[in-house]
Design an enzyme around this catalytic site. Structure first.
Site, PDB file in Angstrom:
ATOM      1  N   LYS A   1      -4.831  38.899   1.469  1.00  9.40           N
ATOM      2  CA  LYS A   1      -4.495  37.770   0.593  1.00  9.40           C
ATOM      3  C   LYS A   1      -3.111  37.223   0.936  1.00  9.40           C
ATOM      4  O   LYS A   1      -2.173  37.983   1.204  1.00  9.40           O
ATOM      5  CB  LYS A   1      -4.565  38.236  -0.863  1.00  9.40           C
ATOM      6  CG  LYS A   1      -4.378  37.135  -1.904  1.00  9.40           C
ATOM      7  CD  LYS A   1      -4.547  37.713  -3.304  1.00  9.40           C
ATOM      8  CE  LYS A   1      -4.335  36.679  -4.402  1.00  9.40           C
ATOM      9  NZ  LYS A   1      -4.530  37.265  -5.754  1.00  9.40           N
TER      10      LYS A   1
ATOM     11  N   SER B   1      -7.382  34.587  -8.327  1.00 11.28           N
ATOM     12  CA  SER B   1      -6.592  33.967  -7.277  1.00 11.28           C
ATOM     13  C   SER B   1      -6.864  34.529  -5.886  1.00 11.28           C
ATOM     14  O   SER B   1      -6.289  34.067  -4.901  1.00 11.28           O
ATOM     15  CB  SER B   1      -5.105  34.112  -7.599  1.00 11.28           C
ATOM     16  OG  SER B   1      -4.717  35.476  -7.660  1.00 11.28           O
TER      17      SER B   1
ATOM     18  N   SER C   1      -8.085  38.343 -10.875  1.00 12.35           N
ATOM     19  CA  SER C   1      -7.988  37.677  -9.575  1.00 12.35           C
ATOM     20  C   SER C   1      -8.819  38.324  -8.485  1.00 12.35           C
ATOM     21  O   SER C   1      -9.286  37.640  -7.573  1.00 12.35           O
ATOM     22  CB  SER C   1      -6.526  37.612  -9.130  1.00 12.35           C
ATOM     23  OG  SER C   1      -5.777  36.803  -9.994  1.00 12.35           O
TER      24      SER C   1
END
Length: 565
Positions: free
Chosen positions: A137, A212, A236
């Protein structure tokens, strides 16, 4: 990937998009995207586009990372050919969904060559992840790359030290081939930003990939990676995993390495995020955790608890289970496909001899309100300031969460009062669990299967477990089906008019039950092809037990003829 504009941030975004595109070799690019039966669904394009060889398809279609690692150890595949295959597939995924934030193909292939040479010379692997491409990420630090949280003000924030989880996996032999997109500010359950643009769901491009950790979700769904590193402070990991039909695992705080992340609220301890795995298979959730803890990260990050991974627990308890079934959180109704999959799973568990009992949610509405306040102790000013510094606008959902509520800039004593509330909810829920005597809770992931763009406006199904700090796994259980359109709107079973008429509940009900010009419920068509996912919730620091029970749940579903999709 922006279009020409006079907005100040656009040149930065265009440059970043060009950099990503230019880093994709010509032979990894589409000459023509194969036509699909429905252009919204691109999940099968990698198989049909002709970019991947048959051997590369075989590699990237490995059932899980554990099997692929075994094949690398046994020299069925070299680390180089595995890395090239996943670089190609990641490039395909990006061209379809816009999921990559930084391309690292050259460095990844160079590292894979070193790993192959080491294996050839010594007959040994460098570690348990030898040759495995792992995606990361974007806001997680990886030496030499940028971690921007998708703020244009931070567009050139480059870091030269690995996050601890990356450092451990690098020592274990992992290869890092891409960093993946996250939304502006990390605040949203959809992945959209001015810097990177919007990341799309490969099952339906009109739907959100979640957030996210949405870039990870889209990439792994398309097999551009079999396992990736995500983060979760309100859903997320789980939202992105569930929306994209893969597995996601949120451990309790301080169980997994967490040092080395960028974020607007570093140092805020009232509510803390976690690092965790996103993967194609439950076995890889365990692989991630086992390797992460094998290197004793608590010696380098003192906030972590000293607790190795106990593999003796993860086969699953040698007893019949008691499962608490939570059909809703008492505030927002889940859509019919989610209720159907909950009921199917409960029926499968009963058929396997397990006990399924109703789980009554307590204070979920209030916990959601509290955690939202904990995210914005400064009234949201830190986020606004960074957005302003970048001369950009807030995206739709960031603007919604910052401006639709009356956040206050709190004093230190104000935050102490919120912590007292948080701790009381944790204590009350622990007593509720003790009285109920369940092993785990089975519940929805979100009100919908995967959100329509810009509609992810309720975090409560995931954020409650962050507030309570419970370990939680999201797992895929099905798809939205036409028959779900025949289900009537739910009645208010709690007799609570406030719940049934709450604006957020009405918002989500309308998204499904609104009718078209022919009088048909719009939901099945709006959410067509969307994966459906559920959550399995365990108590704090019971990660191994939860993985074991997850295997029991999957076994029961399989024996009942229920697959993932």
């Amino acid at each position: 990937m922006g279009s020409p504009s006079d907005k100040p941030w656009c040149a930065i975004a265009e440059a970043r998009g060009k950099e990503i595109d230019d880093a994709i070799p010509a032979e990894y690019r589409f000459r023509k995207v194969p036509e699909q039966t429905d252009p919204r669904n691109v999940i099968d394009v990698p198989e049909a586009c002709g970019i991947l060889t048959q051997r590369e398809l075989e590699i990237t279609n490995s059932p899980n990372a554990s099997k692929l690692l075994e094949d690398i150890r046994n020299r069925v595949y070299s680390a180089v050919e595995v890395t090239v295959a996943f670089c190609k597939r990641a490039a395909i995924a990006h061209q379809l969904t816009n999921c990559v934030a930084e391309v690292l193909f050259e460095a990844a292939i160079a590292r894979a060559k070193e790993l192959d040479a080491y294996l050839a010379e010594t007959g040994q692997t460098v570690g348990p992840l030898h040759g495995l491409p792992i995606s990361v990420k974007e806001h997680i630090h990886l030496n030499g790359t940028r971690s921007t949280c998708a703020f244009t003000a931070w567009a050139d924030h480059r870091f030269h030290k690995d996050a601890l989880i990356v450092e451990i996996f690098r020592k274990a032999g992992a290869v890092f081939h891409v960093k993946t997109t996250n939304p502006q500010s990390l605040l949203c359950l959809e992945t959209d930003s001015n810097l990177f643009g919007r990341t799309l769901n490969p099952y339906n491009l009109n739907l959100s990939c979640g957030g996210s950790s949405g870039g990870e979700g889209a990439l792994i769904a398309m097999r551009g990676s079999l396992m990736g590193i995500g983060t979760d402070i309100g859903g997320s990991i789980r939202g992105a995993a569930g929306f994209c039909g893969i597995y996601g695992f949120k451990p309790s705080v301080a169980r997994m390495p967490h040092g080395g992340l960028s974020g607007p609220q570093k140092g805020m301890d009232n509510i803390v995020g976690v690092v965790g795995p996103m993967a194609r298979h439950v076995d890889d959730l365990e692989l991630f955790c086992k390797v992460a803890l094998e290197y004793q990260p608590w010696l380098y990050e003192p906030s972590l608890i000293n607790k190795s991974w106990d593999h003796t627990v993860t086969a699953g308890p040698d007893k019949l289970l008691t499962i608490g079934l939570m059909l809703n959180d008492g505030f927002v109704d889940p859509h019919p496909p989610i209720v159907r999959c909950l009921q199917e799973t409960a029926t499968a568990l009963k058929a396997a001899g397990h006990k399924v009992v109703p789980w009554t949610p307590i204070s979920h509405k209030e916990m959601n309100e509290l955690i939202m306040n904990l995210y914005f102790l400064d009234g949201g000013n830190g986020y606004r300031d960074i957005i302003k510094q970048g001369n950009e606008e807030a995206t739709h959902l960031v603007n919604w969460v910052l401006e639709s509520f009356e956040w206050k800039n709190l004093t230190a004593s104000d935050t102490w009062k919120l912590n007292i509330k948080r701790n009381k909810y944790r204590t009350d829920y622990a007593h509720h669990w003790n009285r109920s005597n369940v092993d785990v809770i089975l519940c929805p992931l979100a009100p919908c299967a995967a959100s329509l763009h810009d509609t992810s406006k309720y975090f409560g199904y995931t954020s409650a477990w962050n507030l309570l700090d419970y370990s939680t796994i999201t797992f895929p259980v099905g798809r939205v089906q036409d028959r779900d359109g025949a289900v009537p709107p739910p009645k208010d079973d709690l007799g609570n008019g406030e719940w049934s008429q709450a604006a957020v509940n009405q918002f989500f009900r309308k998204l499904w039950f609104e009718k078209d010009e022919n009088g048909e419920v719009r939901g099945p068509e709006r959410y067509r092809f969307a994966p459906v996912a559920l959550q399995l919730v365990g108590r704090r620091y019971e990660e191994e037990k939860l993985v074991g029970i997850m295997r029991k749940v999957l076994e029961a579903r399989k024996n009942a003829g229920l697959g993932e999709y």
